[in-house]
Every structure is written in C-alpha cells, then in structure tokens.
Enzyme design. Structure first.
Site, mmCIF file in Angstrom:
data_model
loop_
_atom_site.group_PDB
_atom_site.id
_atom_site.type_symbol
_atom_site.label_atom_id
_atom_site.label_comp_id
_atom_site.label_asym_id
_atom_site.label_seq_id
_atom_site.Cartn_x
_atom_site.Cartn_y
_atom_site.Cartn_z
ATOM 1 N N HIS A 119 30.901 34.916 41.892
ATOM 2 C CA HIS A 119 31.596 34.661 43.148
ATOM 3 C C HIS A 119 32.372 35.891 43.639
ATOM 4 O O HIS A 119 32.925 36.659 42.856
ATOM 5 C CB HIS A 119 32.544 33.475 43.006
ATOM 6 C CG HIS A 119 33.569 33.650 41.916
ATOM 7 N ND1 HIS A 119 34.763 34.312 42.109
ATOM 8 C CD2 HIS A 119 33.575 33.253 40.623
ATOM 9 C CE1 HIS A 119 35.463 34.315 40.993
ATOM 10 N NE2 HIS A 119 34.766 33.678 40.076
ATOM 11 N N ASP A 120 32.358 36.073 44.942
ATOM 12 C CA ASP A 120 33.140 37.103 45.630
ATOM 13 C C ASP A 120 32.689 38.521 45.317
ATOM 14 O O ASP A 120 33.423 39.483 45.596
ATOM 15 C CB ASP A 120 34.641 36.970 45.315
ATOM 16 C CG ASP A 120 35.187 35.607 45.690
ATOM 17 O OD1 ASP A 120 35.256 35.319 46.898
ATOM 18 O OD2 ASP A 120 35.510 34.817 44.779
ATOM 19 N N GLY A 137 32.979 37.534 38.538
ATOM 20 C CA GLY A 137 33.518 37.423 39.888
ATOM 21 C C GLY A 137 34.240 38.675 40.337
ATOM 22 O O GLY A 137 34.740 39.449 39.522
#
Length: 256
Positions: A119-120, A137
């Site tokens: 994520h991100d 992440g």
C-alpha cells in the site's frame, strides 16, 4: 473481446478494445485503458485505474484491499500509467488514508511473477521488479530502478533513480540514485555503471558520479560532511544534482 466466463461489473469502465480472459473478475470502480489485455483468472478490484496498453497475466490480484491492520475499508486507490506489464501471481494493493491514499505506478514498468507492491508505494517509470520482489508499504522507487529477484524493501524506504539491487537483497535503508547494492543487510557496491552506459550517460556524467560516490563512500565522512563537499562544487552536471537530491531526501539513512 470479453470471454463469456469472465465477470465484469456493469460499473467498470473498459475501453472498447480491452481483452478479458476466461474466469477473470473485474469489479466496480475499475477503469482500464485502450489496448489493454487482461489474462485469465485475474482479479481487479477498485477504485483502480489502469492506463493504456496494460497487460496482466494469469492469477494476478490488482487493486485489492491492503494488508495494513489500520485499514478500515476506506475508498483508497491504485493508479497505473501506460504500458505496464504485470506478470503471473503478482499482487498490487491500494493505498491507505494514513498516507497518500493511493498506490501509484508510472509508465513502462515490468512487474515480474509473484511480486508484491504494498500500500501507498510510489513507483516511477521504466522500473524492473524481478520475480518475488517484495515492497512493503510506503516505498518509493525512482525511474529506471531495478530490483533483483527475492529482494525485499522495508517500509518507508526510498530507492533512487537508476539504482540497482542484487537478488535476495534485504533493504532497510534508503538507496541513493545510481548506486548498486546487494546483500543481507544490503551494502553499497559502487555505481550501476552498466546501467548508466546502456542508457547513454556521457563519460563526463559518469566520471562526476564516480567522484561523488567516492566522496560519500570512500573518504570516511559523515553524510552531512559529504553533502557539504559535493554542494561546494560549481557548475555540477544535472546527474550530480540528482545524486545529491537523493542523499538529502533520505529519512532512514543511506545504505553504506
């Protein structure tokens, strides 16, 4: 162009020429650009936007909820540019509201089999992630970054433009632009000279970067001292400016 066994949500937005293979599932809030080919047994969940000429191979999972325990179902996103290739079994997760809320890949990236993009993450253009690379992440990759198979990158690490990591590297600190690293824990092993030559860097630029590398890695200086020395140079080429910027942007300390 869409196989009869594929399930495409009516709210998904696919360009007219997009191909979707057998048993693939495409959810709502998914946009797929023209010229894209989605192979069999692919799952794409939104909100996700895939650019033009995206190619995704079988068993990939694209745009799924992230694995961050703080995630509570927010409408975060995954966005890909054009001409990306996602190979078998790769997993690309959407972002979190604790960060930018979006996982982003630029253009012309090759994501090989069983790679995980957490994520991100923010991935630039023309990157290569070999088989089973794992990005935790919040990882940032600069343009033309190359990660060898089984390399793992700790969360919040920055990996610079034109940098390269050997297979199996465990990366827990930031990697400056143009630097080649390897090992567990990863250590610097010079500049990515082969890559720079292949991409047409001039002799003058490579010499400037080689000299700068020696200042940072060979003179026993602290990072602050090395930066002061590099920034004292007049009329530095743009490649050196990129190297300096990657050093100054480090929050986790650089791989040495």
């Amino acid at each position: 162009m869409i196989h009869p066994t594929a399930i495409v949500d009516p709210a998904a937005r696919l360009a007219e020429d997009v191909e979707v293979g057998p048993f693939s599932v495409i959810g709502p809030d998914v946009e797929i650009g023209a010229g894209s080919v989605i192979g069999p047994h692919v799952v794409i969940k939104g909100p996700t936007r895939l650019g033009r000429r995206t190619r995704i191979f079988q068993f990939a999972s694209v745009g799924e909820d992230c694995q961050d325990k703080k995630y509570a179902g927010e409408a975060t996103r995954l966005e890909l540019g054009d001409d990306n290739v996602i190979r078998e079994g790769a997993t690309l997760h959407r972002g979190t509201i604790q960060d930018r809320g979006v996982t982003t890949l630029g253009n012309r990236n090759l994501i090989m089999a069983y790679v995980h993009v957490g994520h991100d993450c923010l991935i630039g253009d023309d990157c290569i992630l070999a088989n089973q690379v794992t990005l935790a992440g919040h990882v940032t990759l600069g343009d033309f970054a190359i990660l060898g198979g089984l390399a793992a990158v700790h969360q919040f690490c920055h990996f610079g433009t034109h940098a390269m990591a050997g297979g199996g590297s465990i990366i827990t600190k930031d990697t400056p632009a143009y630097v080649m690293i390897n090992g567990n824990p990863a250590q610097a092993h010079g500049l990515n000279l082969v890559g720079l030559k292949r991409r047409g860097f001039s002799r003058e630029a490579i010499k400037s970067l080689t000299d700068a590398y020696k200042v940072v890695y060979r003179q026993g200086l602290t990072l602050e001292q090395a930066l002061a020395s590099l920034e004292s140079q007049h009329e530095a080429p743009p490649e050196l400016a990129t190297f300096i910027a990657s050093l100054k942007a480090s929050n986790r300390g650089i791989t040495r």
